[in-house]
Design a protein around this motif. Structure first.
Motif, PDB file in Angstrom:
ATOM      1  N   TRP A  11     -67.669  50.384  11.950  1.00 15.72           N
ATOM      2  CA  TRP A  11     -67.695  49.578  10.740  1.00 15.72           C
ATOM      3  C   TRP A  11     -67.438  48.187  11.000  1.00 15.72           C
ATOM      4  N   PHE A  12     -68.454  47.369  10.531  1.00 12.04           N
ATOM      5  CA  PHE A  12     -68.588  46.115  10.670  1.00 12.04           C
ATOM      6  C   PHE A  12     -67.968  45.274   9.355  1.00 12.04           C
ATOM      7  N   GLY A  13     -67.266  44.238   9.692  1.00 11.95           N
ATOM      8  CA  GLY A  13     -66.933  43.230   8.336  1.00 11.95           C
ATOM      9  C   GLY A  13     -66.364  41.950   8.880  1.00 11.95           C
ATOM     10  N   LEU A  14     -65.798  41.144   8.042  1.00 16.00           N
ATOM     11  CA  LEU A  14     -65.536  39.903   8.301  1.00 16.00           C
ATOM     12  C   LEU A  14     -63.622  39.936   8.469  1.00 16.00           C
ATOM     13  N   GLU A  17     -58.041  37.380   9.133  1.00 17.89           N
ATOM     14  CA  GLU A  17     -57.797  36.250   9.722  1.00 17.89           C
ATOM     15  C   GLU A  17     -58.764  35.650  10.261  1.00 17.89           C
ATOM     16  N   GLY A  18     -59.199  34.321   9.977  1.00 17.01           N
ATOM     17  CA  GLY A  18     -60.394  33.630  10.500  1.00 17.01           C
ATOM     18  C   GLY A  18     -61.560  33.922  10.122  1.00 17.01           C
ATOM     19  N   HIS A  19     -61.808  35.019   9.522  1.00 20.50           N
ATOM     20  CA  HIS A  19     -62.970  35.392   8.822  1.00 20.50           C
ATOM     21  C   HIS A  19     -64.108  35.637   9.853  1.00 20.50           C
ATOM     22  N   HIS A  20     -63.990  36.200  11.018  1.00 19.30           N
ATOM     23  CA  HIS A  20     -64.727  36.445  12.244  1.00 19.30           C
ATOM     24  C   HIS A  20     -65.556  37.552  12.032  1.00 19.30           C
ATOM     25  N   PHE A  64     -77.215  41.246  12.079  1.00 22.87           N
ATOM     26  CA  PHE A  64     -76.504  40.772  11.097  1.00 22.87           C
ATOM     27  C   PHE A  64     -76.821  39.416  10.693  1.00 22.87           C
ATOM     28  N   CYS A  65     -76.688  39.182   9.341  1.00 19.17           N
ATOM     29  CA  CYS A  65     -76.788  37.816   9.117  1.00 19.17           C
ATOM     30  C   CYS A  65     -75.378  37.223   8.496  1.00 19.17           C
ATOM     31  N   ILE A  66     -75.004  36.097   8.741  1.00 19.18           N
ATOM     32  CA  ILE A  66     -73.549  35.726   8.188  1.00 19.18           C
ATOM     33  C   ILE A  66     -73.977  34.506   7.603  1.00 19.18           C
TER      34      ILE A  66
END
Length: 136
Positions: A11-14, A17-20, A64-66
Motif C-alpha cells: 500500500w502506497f501513501g504519504l 511525518e514529513g509527507h513523504h 505515481f504523480c505527487i
C-alpha cells in the motif's frame, strides 16, 4: 516473486511525518503493517512554505504523480516594498521498482526486499493570482 505481484501487495501513501511517499506491506493481516520504505522526491526551496496537504495519484505499474502545494512571498514594486504572494503546485513523477540485487535476483536471500524510487520530471504550475487547493 515478480515485481508486479510484489508491488500489488504493498500500500502506497504519504507518510504522516514529513509527507513523504511511503510503502507498507499489509499482507500479514494478523500483525502491524511493516513500513517497507519512505522517500523524499522533492527538496523545496527554503523560501517555499507548504500551503495545502500533498496529494498523489497512482498511474499504474509502480508509477505515481505527487502534487505539492506551496506559497512564497516575493518583494516587488518599484521601491521593493510591495509583497506579492505566489501560490503554485509542483507535480513530480515517481517510479517505484524492486531494487536489483547482483547476487540474488529472487529476493529470497535475507527476507528483506528493497525498493528503488526514481524521481522523474517535476513541473511547476503557477496560480495566476488564485489559490490552488486540489489538482486530482
Amino acid at each position: 516473486m515478480s515485481m508486479s505481484n510484489y508491488l500489488s501487495k504493498l500500500w502506497f501513501g504519504l507518510s504522516a511525518e514529513g509527507h513523504h511517499l511511503a510503502a507498507a506491506d499489509l499482507s500479514a493481516m494478523d500483525s502491524k503493517p511493516q513500513l517497507v520504505g519512505s522517500w523524499k522526491e522533492l527538496e523545496p526551496h527554503w523560501k517555499w512554505e507548504e500551503s495545502e496537504d500533498s496529494q498523489f495519484v497512482h498511474l499504474g505499474s509502480g508509477r505515481f504523480c505527487i502534487a505539492r502545494f506551496f506559497e512564497a512571498m516575493e518583494v516587488g514594486g518599484e521601491f521593493g516594498i510591495e509583497l506579492v504572494q505566489q501560490n503554485f503546485v509542483i507535480l513530480t513523477g515517481v517510479e517505484v521498482k524492486l531494487a536489483v540485487n547482483d547476487v540474488d535476483c529472487s529476493n529470497s536471500g535475507n527476507g528483506k526486499t528493497k525498493l528503488e524510487v526514481t524521481t522523474h520530471k517535476s513541473l511547476f504550475h503557477g496560480s495566476n493570482g488564485t489559490f490552488i487547493d486540489t489538482v486530482f
